[in-house]
Design a protein around this motif. Structure first.
Motif, short mmCIF file in Angstrom:
data_model
loop_
_atom_site.label_atom_id
_atom_site.label_comp_id
_atom_site.label_asym_id
_atom_site.label_seq_id
_atom_site.Cartn_x
_atom_site.Cartn_y
_atom_site.Cartn_z
N ALA A 199 43.50 23.20 41.49
CA ALA A 199 43.67 23.59 42.90
C ALA A 199 44.52 24.86 43.00
O ALA A 199 44.20 25.78 43.77
N LYS A 200 45.61 24.94 42.23
CA LYS A 200 46.47 26.13 42.25
C LYS A 200 45.70 27.35 41.74
O LYS A 200 45.82 28.45 42.29
N TYR A 201 44.94 27.17 40.68
CA TYR A 201 44.15 28.26 40.10
C TYR A 201 43.12 28.77 41.10
O TYR A 201 43.02 29.98 41.34
N LEU A 202 42.38 27.85 41.72
CA LEU A 202 41.35 28.26 42.69
C LEU A 202 41.98 28.93 43.91
O LEU A 202 41.42 29.89 44.45
N ALA A 203 43.15 28.45 44.33
CA ALA A 203 43.84 29.08 45.45
C ALA A 203 44.27 30.51 45.09
O ALA A 203 44.18 31.42 45.92
N ALA A 204 44.72 30.69 43.84
CA ALA A 204 45.12 32.03 43.39
C ALA A 204 43.91 32.97 43.38
O ALA A 204 44.02 34.13 43.81
N LEU A 205 42.77 32.48 42.93
CA LEU A 205 41.56 33.31 42.94
C LEU A 205 41.13 33.63 44.36
O LEU A 205 40.76 34.77 44.66
N ALA A 206 41.17 32.65 45.25
CA ALA A 206 40.77 32.87 46.64
C ALA A 206 41.69 33.88 47.31
O ALA A 206 41.25 34.65 48.17
N ALA A 207 42.96 33.89 46.93
CA ALA A 207 43.90 34.85 47.50
C ALA A 207 43.55 36.28 47.06
O ALA A 207 43.78 37.23 47.81
N ILE A 208 42.99 36.42 45.88
CA ILE A 208 42.57 37.74 45.39
C ILE A 208 41.31 38.18 46.13
O ILE A 208 41.22 39.28 46.65
N ASP A 209 40.33 37.28 46.18
CA ASP A 209 39.06 37.54 46.89
C ASP A 209 38.32 36.22 46.97
O ASP A 209 37.98 35.64 45.93
N PRO A 210 38.05 35.72 48.18
CA PRO A 210 37.37 34.43 48.32
C PRO A 210 36.00 34.38 47.63
O PRO A 210 35.54 33.31 47.26
#
Length: 155
Positions: free
Chosen positions: A76-87
């Motif tokens: 969840a943290k990893y996916l949130a970090a990626l989404a913060a870069i670009d959804p």
């Protein structure tokens, strides 16, 4: 009929010869092993180091290459970090994003001192329908950091 009989007979002879050769290899394996070891010491040592190095490399790659799937909280943290870069990086495919990240960890392990290569391969690995050629070097660097931080922090 003659041709079939000859083929069958030839097959039996070849099989018997193979069995005889196998039997003689077992019987003579010990004496030739001593002779070639003494006669060609460079050959015997050369083969084990070559085998040892790839085995060691394979063990290192397995030990430090692709990490296991993350637990739910880490994912969840990893996916949130990626989404913060670009959804669009996750693009409704979280499993694919996790697999790409885990594979990127292998790149980090394979090229530990080459940040440019890591970034280039991140840009090639992380694509989406709207970014078929990657997200560019700046975002690839951020993706790489997210992978490193969340999926393989000890690399």
């Amino acid at each position: 009929m003659n041709h079939r009989t000859a083929t069958a007979l030839l097959s039996v002879v070849i099989a018997a010869a193979g069995l005889t050769a196998c039997g003689s290899d077992k019987d003579t394996a010990a004496p030739p092993a001593k002779a070639p070891s003494s006669a060609a010491p460079s050959s015997a040592p050369a083969a084990p180091p070559a085998t040892s190095k790839p085995s060691g490399a394979a063990e290192t790659s397995k030990a430090k290459g692709i990490p296991p799937k993350p637990d739910a909280a880490t994912q969840a943290k990893y996916l949130a970090a990626l989404a913060a870069i670009d959804p669009d990086i996750v693009n409704t495919k979280p499993d694919k994003a996790v697999d790409r990240g885990r594979n990127q960890c292998d790149t980090i392990a394979s090229f530990p001192t080459d940040k440019q290569k890591q970034t280039d391969l991140t840009n090639q690995r992380f694509t989406s329908p709207t970014h078929p050629d990657g997200f560019g070097p700046a975002k690839a660097g951020k993706i790489l950091d997210a992978v490193h931080t969340h999926l393989c922090p000890t690399y």
